[in-house]
Design a protein around this motif. Structure first.
Motif, PDB file in Angstrom:
ATOM      1  N   GLU A  29       0.802  -1.225   0.000  1.00 58.09           N
ATOM      2  CA  GLU A  29       0.000   0.000   0.000  1.00 58.09           C
ATOM      3  C   GLU A  29       0.836   1.275   0.000  1.00 58.09           C
ATOM      4  OE1 GLU A  29      -3.295   0.724   2.734  1.00 58.09           O
ATOM      5  OE2 GLU A  29      -3.622  -1.437   2.674  1.00 58.09           O
ATOM      6  N   PHE A  30       1.859   1.302   0.854  1.00 54.89           N
ATOM      7  CA  PHE A  30       2.595   2.555   1.061  1.00 54.89           C
ATOM      8  C   PHE A  30       4.052   2.486   0.634  1.00 54.89           C
ATOM      9  CE2 PHE A  30      -0.632   2.155   4.397  1.00 54.89           C
ATOM     10  CZ  PHE A  30      -1.408   3.262   4.097  1.00 54.89           C
ATOM     11  N   GLY A  31       4.615   1.268   0.575  1.00 57.63           N
ATOM     12  CA  GLY A  31       6.052   1.143   0.320  1.00 57.63           C
ATOM     13  C   GLY A  31       6.862   1.564   1.539  1.00 57.63           C
ATOM     14  N   PHE A  32       6.170   1.925   2.613  1.00 51.84           N
ATOM     15  CA  PHE A  32       6.817   2.408   3.840  1.00 51.84           C
ATOM     16  C   PHE A  32       6.148   1.799   5.062  1.00 51.84           C
ATOM     17  CE2 PHE A  32       8.813   5.626   1.340  1.00 51.84           C
ATOM     18  CZ  PHE A  32       9.823   6.164   2.120  1.00 51.84           C
ATOM     19  N   LEU A  66      10.680  13.540   6.971  1.00 53.71           N
ATOM     20  CA  LEU A  66      10.552  12.628   5.834  1.00 53.71           C
ATOM     21  C   LEU A  66       9.097  12.670   5.349  1.00 53.71           C
ATOM     22  CD1 LEU A  66      11.572  10.248   4.061  1.00 53.71           C
ATOM     23  CD2 LEU A  66      11.083   8.745   5.990  1.00 53.71           C
ATOM     24  N   GLN A  67       8.917  12.856   4.062  1.00 52.76           N
ATOM     25  CA  GLN A  67       7.560  12.890   3.492  1.00 52.76           C
ATOM     26  C   GLN A  67       7.446  11.868   2.369  1.00 52.76           C
ATOM     27  OE1 GLN A  67       6.781  16.967   2.401  1.00 52.76           O
ATOM     28  NE2 GLN A  67       6.516  17.586   4.538  1.00 52.76           N
ATOM     29  N   VAL A  68       6.253  11.266   2.293  1.00 53.94           N
ATOM     30  CA  VAL A  68       6.014  10.167   1.352  1.00 53.94           C
ATOM     31  C   VAL A  68       4.801  10.522   0.497  1.00 53.94           C
ATOM     32  CG1 VAL A  68       5.459   7.705   1.222  1.00 53.94           C
ATOM     33  CG2 VAL A  68       6.830   8.560   3.102  1.00 53.94           C
ATOM     34  N   ASN A 125      11.764   1.418   4.125  1.00 56.38           N
ATOM     35  CA  ASN A 125      11.079   1.567   2.839  1.00 56.38           C
ATOM     36  C   ASN A 125      11.565   0.567   1.808  1.00 56.38           C
ATOM     37  OD1 ASN A 125      13.256   3.731   2.804  1.00 56.38           O
ATOM     38  ND2 ASN A 125      12.603   3.797   0.672  1.00 56.38           N
ATOM     39  N   ILE A 126      10.604   0.200   0.964  1.00 53.61           N
ATOM     40  CA  ILE A 126      10.881  -0.764  -0.108  1.00 53.61           C
ATOM     41  C   ILE A 126      11.609  -0.008  -1.220  1.00 53.61           C
ATOM     42  CG2 ILE A 126       9.797  -2.333  -1.796  1.00 53.61           C
ATOM     43  CD1 ILE A 126       9.100  -3.089   1.138  1.00 53.61           C
ATOM     44  N   GLY A 127      12.747  -0.530  -1.656  1.00 51.91           N
ATOM     45  CA  GLY A 127      13.498   0.114  -2.740  1.00 51.91           C
ATOM     46  C   GLY A 127      13.141  -0.492  -4.099  1.00 51.91           C
ATOM     47  N   ASN A 128      13.682   0.114  -5.158  1.00 52.51           N
ATOM     48  CA  ASN A 128      13.397  -0.353  -6.531  1.00 52.51           C
ATOM     49  C   ASN A 128      13.668  -1.848  -6.733  1.00 52.51           C
ATOM     50  OD1 ASN A 128      14.841   2.697  -7.844  1.00 52.51           O
ATOM     51  ND2 ASN A 128      12.693   2.227  -7.438  1.00 52.51           N
ATOM     52  N   GLN A 129      14.755  -2.363  -6.105  1.00 51.07           N
ATOM     53  CA  GLN A 129      15.134  -3.766  -6.381  1.00 51.07           C
ATOM     54  C   GLN A 129      14.114  -4.747  -5.818  1.00 51.07           C
ATOM     55  OE1 GLN A 129      17.561  -3.510  -8.547  1.00 51.07           O
ATOM     56  NE2 GLN A 129      17.537  -1.368  -7.912  1.00 51.07           N
ATOM     57  N   LEU A 130      13.572  -4.417  -4.652  1.00 47.67           N
ATOM     58  CA  LEU A 130      12.577  -5.322  -4.066  1.00 47.67           C
ATOM     59  C   LEU A 130      11.261  -5.228  -4.855  1.00 47.67           C
ATOM     60  CD1 LEU A 130      11.998  -7.423  -1.985  1.00 47.67           C
ATOM     61  CD2 LEU A 130      11.647  -5.638  -0.279  1.00 47.67           C
TER      62      LEU A 130
END
Ligand SMILES: O=C(O)CCC(=O)C(=O)O
Ligand SMILES: [Fe+2]
Length: 422
Positions: A153-156, A317-319, A338-343
């Motif tokens: 949902e959020f990546g965070f 930090l803002q998302v 937080n989920i990065g590009n590779q994951l």
């Protein structure tokens, strides 16, 4: 010195004078005069210096002439001087104030982001939907469910009861505060280039033509015995304190990755090779006279597998949540993950890497420590095979991690250095 601080930039002036047709006419006259003078000087000066000199001298001459004819209010005179000041670059500001770049009473133009990029005045709410996940709970299945849902949902998400003692994190944060406060930037840059770590002061850090409101240090931090001797040795406790912190964060990141593995149905240990590189990036965002104009970090995606951030008690930090910026709350003794590009690639889009940024505040400096957990440069990143079938085709191509990083220049000017070091 003339009081020029009222007009931070041209927008403020125009806003204040809306409806004042005469003021606009005068401004137009000034602009024509300015342009003519600039063309004239353009043949004699380099573009950059010419602009600055022209701005100052034309502003001054026009203002004096107009004032003597009583066609201009003193506030307009202030504007012209302010415009001339705006053209100053950061080096000139530092020389003039003989101090650090952030000790200014108003935000210089070279730190002012465009209207589209800057945070603006509208209050940004805290996002209370980003989950704070208790890793100490015995119900592992429940924890896994929460991690996956937050990643989707959020990546965070934030984690508490993670097993890392609070003073390990707070001491590390204080060590970085000391690091940023005590050495001069010149010392840091000189030592950094000899030692292999990277210090980027705000003076050099320019994004889209504007300086970021932060100082930053980056260095590899895994395996410890290989990289620790190249870290800063001031403050004297740096290696010991930061070393203990990164070892703990490594364990935490492996725990989180293993839980995600189980949740996705990927074989245990899948991320072992994919998480062999760990990079530390610590940020110091000094208090800023007008946070609506500046950014600590421009919006970006992390190029990592996951990133673990410690932000102490100061939020910033803002998302992006549903297209709107939301603030990540500073939860005591929590780590933001937080989920990065590779994951996102490996999970074939089940988990999302989400855009985020760091803003400044006017009350106090903020220090944050981000640890990027990355694949090795030569590992191939691709959607995990077990997640693919006829109804779930791969959404991403396989890519060598170093090609991804180099193509996206994910670590800016230092991308190559960081790749070679890891
Ligand atoms: O300062 C922060 O909280 C943001 C750090 C961040 O996004 C990064 O270093 O990539
Ligand atoms: Fe980031």
């Amino acid at each position: 010195m003339l009081e020029v601080r009222r007009f931070r930039h041209l927008d403020d002036f125009v806003r204040e004078n809306e409806g004042d047709a005469r003021a606009r006419l005068r401004l137009l006259g000034f602009a024509i005069c300015w342009t003519g003078f600039e063309v004239f000087l353009g043949s004699r000066c380099s573009r950059e210096r010419g602009r600055r000199r022209t701005c100052g001298s034309v502003g001054f001459v026009s203002a004096v002439i107009s004032l003597s004819r009583r066609t201009l209010k003193p506030t307009h005179f202030q504007l012209f001087i302010a415009m001339a000041n705006e053209e100053e670059d950061l080096k000139a500001i530092m020389e003039k104030h003989n101090t650090k770049w952030f000790n200014v009473e108003c935000v210089p133009q070279c730190f002012t982001f465009s209207k589209e990029e800057r945070p603006g005045d509208a209050p940004i709410p805290i996002c209370n939907k980003i989950p704070v996940i208790d890793l100490g709970k015995s119900q592992k299945i429940e924890t896994i469910k929460q991690l996956l849902q937050a990643g989707q949902e959020f990546g965070f998400f934030q984690v508490i009861n993670h097993g890392i003692l609070e003073n390990v994190a707070t001491q590390t944060l204080s060590t970085f505060e000391e690091f940023f406060n005590n050495m001069t930037d010149e010392e840091k840059v000189n030592v950094a280039s000899r030692k292999g770590w990277i210090f980027t002061g705000s003076e050099e850090e320019v994004k889209n033509g504007v300086h970021l409101w932060r100082d930053n240090i980056k260095h590899p931090c895994h395996p410890l015995d290989k990289c620790m001797q190249s870290w800063p040795d001031k403050p004297a406790t740096y290696r010991e304190v930061v070393g203990r912190y990164v070892a703990e964060i490594r364990m935490l990141s492996l725990t989180i990755l293993e839980l995600i593995c189980q949740g996705l149905g990927i074989e245990s240990g899948y991320f072992n090779e994919q998480s062999e590189v760990q990079l530390l990036s610590a940020n110091n965002y000094p208090a800023c006279p007008d946070p609506s104009l500046t950014l600590g970090i421009l919006k970006h995606f992390d190029p990592s597998l996951i990133t673990i951030i410690y932000q102490g008690n100061v939020s910033g930090l803002q998302v992006l949540v549903d297209g709107k910026w939301m603030c990540v709350e500073a939860v005591p003794n929590a780590f933001v993950v937080n989920i990065g590009n590779q994951l996102e690639i490996i999970s074939n889009g089940k988990l999302r890497s989400v855009e985020h940024r760091a803003v400044t505040n006017s009350k106090e400096a903020r220090t944050s420590i981000a640890i990027f957990v990355n694949p090795t440069p030569n590992s191939i990143v691709e959607p995990a095979k077990v997640l693919l079938n006829d109804s779930n085709p791969p959404l991403y191509k396989s890519i060598l991690y170093k090609d991804f990083i180099n193509a996206s220049k994910a670590f800016g000017a230092h991308t190559d250095v960081i790749q070679n070091d890891s």
